[in-house]
Design a protein around this motif. Structure first.
Motif, PDB file in Angstrom:
ATOM      1  N   LYS A   1       1.084  -1.171   0.118  1.00 51.81           N
ATOM      2  CA  LYS A   1      -0.102   0.000  -0.133  1.00 51.81           C
ATOM      3  C   LYS A   1       0.883   1.135   0.051  1.00 51.81           C
ATOM      4  O   LYS A   1       0.224   2.464  -0.780  1.00 51.81           O
ATOM      5  N   LEU A   2       1.979   1.273   0.626  1.00 50.64           N
ATOM      6  CA  LEU A   2       2.906   2.452   0.791  1.00 50.64           C
ATOM      7  C   LEU A   2       3.894   2.479  -0.499  1.00 50.64           C
ATOM      8  O   LEU A   2       4.452   3.387  -0.583  1.00 50.64           O
ATOM      9  N   ASN A   3       3.914   1.346  -0.964  1.00 51.64           N
ATOM     10  CA  ASN A   3       4.914   1.271  -2.118  1.00 51.64           C
ATOM     11  C   ASN A   3       6.323   1.482  -1.479  1.00 51.64           C
ATOM     12  O   ASN A   3       7.130   2.259  -2.534  1.00 51.64           O
ATOM     13  N   ILE A   4       6.579   0.993  -0.311  1.00 50.51           N
ATOM     14  CA  ILE A   4       8.139   0.935  -0.256  1.00 50.51           C
ATOM     15  C   ILE A   4       8.473  -0.507   0.564  1.00 50.51           C
ATOM     16  O   ILE A   4       7.476  -1.271   1.002  1.00 50.51           O
ATOM     17  N   PRO A   5       9.559  -0.828   0.445  1.00 52.52           N
ATOM     18  CA  PRO A   5      10.017  -2.149   0.920  1.00 52.52           C
ATOM     19  C   PRO A   5       9.871  -2.239   2.460  1.00 52.52           C
ATOM     20  O   PRO A   5      10.557  -1.242   3.128  1.00 52.52           O
ATOM     21  N   ILE A   6       9.277  -3.074   3.313  1.00 48.74           N
ATOM     22  CA  ILE A   6       9.016  -3.262   4.509  1.00 48.74           C
ATOM     23  C   ILE A   6       9.580  -4.532   4.783  1.00 48.74           C
ATOM     24  O   ILE A   6       9.183  -5.717   4.481  1.00 48.74           O
ATOM     25  N   VAL A   7      11.132  -4.699   5.366  1.00 47.51           N
ATOM     26  CA  VAL A   7      11.581  -6.044   5.680  1.00 47.51           C
ATOM     27  C   VAL A   7      11.640  -6.423   6.824  1.00 47.51           C
ATOM     28  O   VAL A   7      11.892  -7.587   7.091  1.00 47.51           O
ATOM     29  N   ASN A   8      11.269  -5.484   7.942  1.00 46.28           N
ATOM     30  CA  ASN A   8      11.442  -6.160   9.286  1.00 46.28           C
ATOM     31  C   ASN A   8      10.568  -5.319   9.891  1.00 46.28           C
ATOM     32  O   ASN A   8       9.736  -4.427   9.765  1.00 46.28           O
ATOM     33  N   ASN A   9      10.286  -5.919  11.233  1.00 44.68           N
ATOM     34  CA  ASN A   9       9.226  -5.447  12.049  1.00 44.68           C
ATOM     35  C   ASN A   9       9.199  -3.940  12.774  1.00 44.68           C
ATOM     36  O   ASN A   9       8.527  -3.486  12.937  1.00 44.68           O
ATOM     37  N   ASN A  10      10.528  -3.789  13.127  1.00 45.19           N
ATOM     38  CA  ASN A  10      10.886  -2.536  13.351  1.00 45.19           C
ATOM     39  C   ASN A  10      10.392  -1.455  12.451  1.00 45.19           C
ATOM     40  O   ASN A  10      10.093  -0.106  12.783  1.00 45.19           O
ATOM     41  N   GLN A  11      10.368  -1.474  11.003  1.00 41.54           N
ATOM     42  CA  GLN A  11      10.063  -0.506  10.296  1.00 41.54           C
ATOM     43  C   GLN A  11       8.553  -0.305  10.448  1.00 41.54           C
ATOM     44  O   GLN A  11       7.976   0.908  10.496  1.00 41.54           O
ATOM     45  N   VAL A  12       7.807  -1.443  10.866  1.00 41.85           N
ATOM     46  CA  VAL A  12       6.278  -1.341  10.999  1.00 41.85           C
ATOM     47  C   VAL A  12       6.069  -0.595  12.469  1.00 41.85           C
ATOM     48  O   VAL A  12       5.318   0.272  12.586  1.00 41.85           O
ATOM     49  N   LEU A  13       6.727  -0.722  13.370  1.00 40.45           N
ATOM     50  CA  LEU A  13       6.692  -0.209  14.777  1.00 40.45           C
ATOM     51  C   LEU A  13       6.954   1.266  14.572  1.00 40.45           C
ATOM     52  O   LEU A  13       6.225   2.157  15.023  1.00 40.45           O
ATOM     53  N   GLU A  14       7.913   1.721  13.693  1.00 41.69           N
ATOM     54  CA  GLU A  14       8.439   3.100  13.396  1.00 41.69           C
ATOM     55  C   GLU A  14       6.874   3.772  12.986  1.00 41.69           C
ATOM     56  O   GLU A  14       6.873   5.020  13.293  1.00 41.69           O
ATOM     57  N   LEU A  15       6.588   3.080  11.788  1.00 42.94           N
ATOM     58  CA  LEU A  15       5.253   3.683  11.104  1.00 42.94           C
ATOM     59  C   LEU A  15       4.235   3.858  12.114  1.00 42.94           C
ATOM     60  O   LEU A  15       3.496   4.993  12.075  1.00 42.94           O
ATOM     61  N   LEU A  16       3.974   2.964  13.060  1.00 40.09           N
ATOM     62  CA  LEU A  16       3.060   2.930  14.086  1.00 40.09           C
ATOM     63  C   LEU A  16       3.325   4.216  14.992  1.00 40.09           C
ATOM     64  O   LEU A  16       2.464   5.224  15.466  1.00 40.09           O
TER      65      LEU A  16
END
Ligand code: ZN
Length: 294
Positions: free
Chosen positions: A190-205
């Motif tokens: 959806k964001l059209n960026i590579p998300i390779v680990n959970n830390n990136q998701v935590l950062e977005l949240l």
């Protein structure tokens, strides 16, 4: 002293425990799907020979947790590492002259919870929500294990008939909707960026990203369906959540009444939905002491 080894899709973690079951050394190595059985074996042998030297040959046993199916010391199959009837216990015993045990990794994580967790539920379900979704059933303080079986593979319970293709070959498994890998993929698409680990998701949240929040909400609702199904089958004292998802606990609240209203038959169920406090170490602890708790 005892050795516990947790072999995952992305790492091998080796822990050394003293006789009081306290971990005194931990070594983690990143691996990827180019690693063969022999590469894994060689790394384990070299590392344990080093530890034996350092601690004057005081290791009593080695316990290993692996993804997939095991039978009588043989690692039968794992979806994402190319494993096919690999006699891991025999090979290590021959080289190291120490007793070696092997068990499914989710079963090991549940044993870790029995040995070291702060909770004291004799009858519980442990669910690991990581790259995939695994699980284990604890009855009377023992984890149900049987050779050549895939017990409590909650990630491959069907969520949507004819749904997304799963790595197991079936369609519509829960892991394709509620695992961390599925969450990362949806946000990434959806964001059209590579998300390779959970830390990136935590950062977005942390930054209040709407897409990440929306997709996490979908994952939570899907997990509620799964927990409701588990309660309808087993009605355990607790469902204990482990795996990478456990690190997201400030972003979810499994309001049990809400889950119960929608998905549970027994409205008087007292099942608690809680998060493990052992982090990723549950697997290594349980691997080391598996012989006593299955
Ligand atoms: Zn599947």
């Amino acid at each position: 002293m005892y050795i516990g080894i947790d072999i995952g899709g992305s790492h091998i973690a080796i822990g050394l425990f003293n006789n009081e079951k306290i971990m005194i050394k931990k070594i983690v190595k990143d691996i990827n799907n180019t690693y063969s059985c022999d590469d894994i074996l060689e790394y384990i042998i070299l590392t344990i020979e080093e530890i034996q030297k350092e601690y004057s040959n005081s290791i009593i046993s080695i316990g290993i947790g692996v993804p997939g199916i095991v039978s009588n010391g043989v690692w039968v199959k794992a979806n994402y590492l190319k494993i096919n009837n690999f006699p891991i216990c025999k090979k290590l015993q021959e080289e190291l002259k120490i007793n070696v045990y092997v068990e499914n990794d989710s079963n090991c994580a549940a044993i870790g919870e029995i040995v070291k967790g702060k909770t004291s539920y004799n009858n519980a379900v442990f669910i690991t929500v990581g790259s995939g979704i695994g699980g284990a059933i604890i009855i009377d303080n023992k984890v149900i294990c049987r050779d050549n079986s895939a017990i409590a593979e909650f990630g491959h319970v069907n969520y949507e008939r004819n749904g997304l293709k799963c790595s197991c070959g079936n369609n519509g498994c829960f892991s394709q909707y509620a695992s961390m890998k599925a969450l990362r993929k949806r946000i990434s698409d959806k964001l059209n960026i590579p998300i390779v680990n959970n830390n990136q998701v935590l950062e977005l949240l942390k930054n209040n990203n709407e897409i990440a929040k929306e997709e996490l909400a979908k994952q939570i609702e899907c997990l509620k369906v799964l927990f409701g199904n588990i309660i309808n089958i087993l009605d355990p004292e607790a469902i204990i959540i482990g795996g990478g998802f456990a690190y997201f606990k400030e972003y979810f609240n499994f309001d049990f009444d809400n889950t119960k209203d929608k998905y549970v038959y027994n409205k008087n169920s007292t099942c608690k939905i809680i998060v493990t406090d052992l982090g990723n170490d549950a697997g290594i602890i349980g691997a080391a002491f598996q012989k006593t708790y299955r």
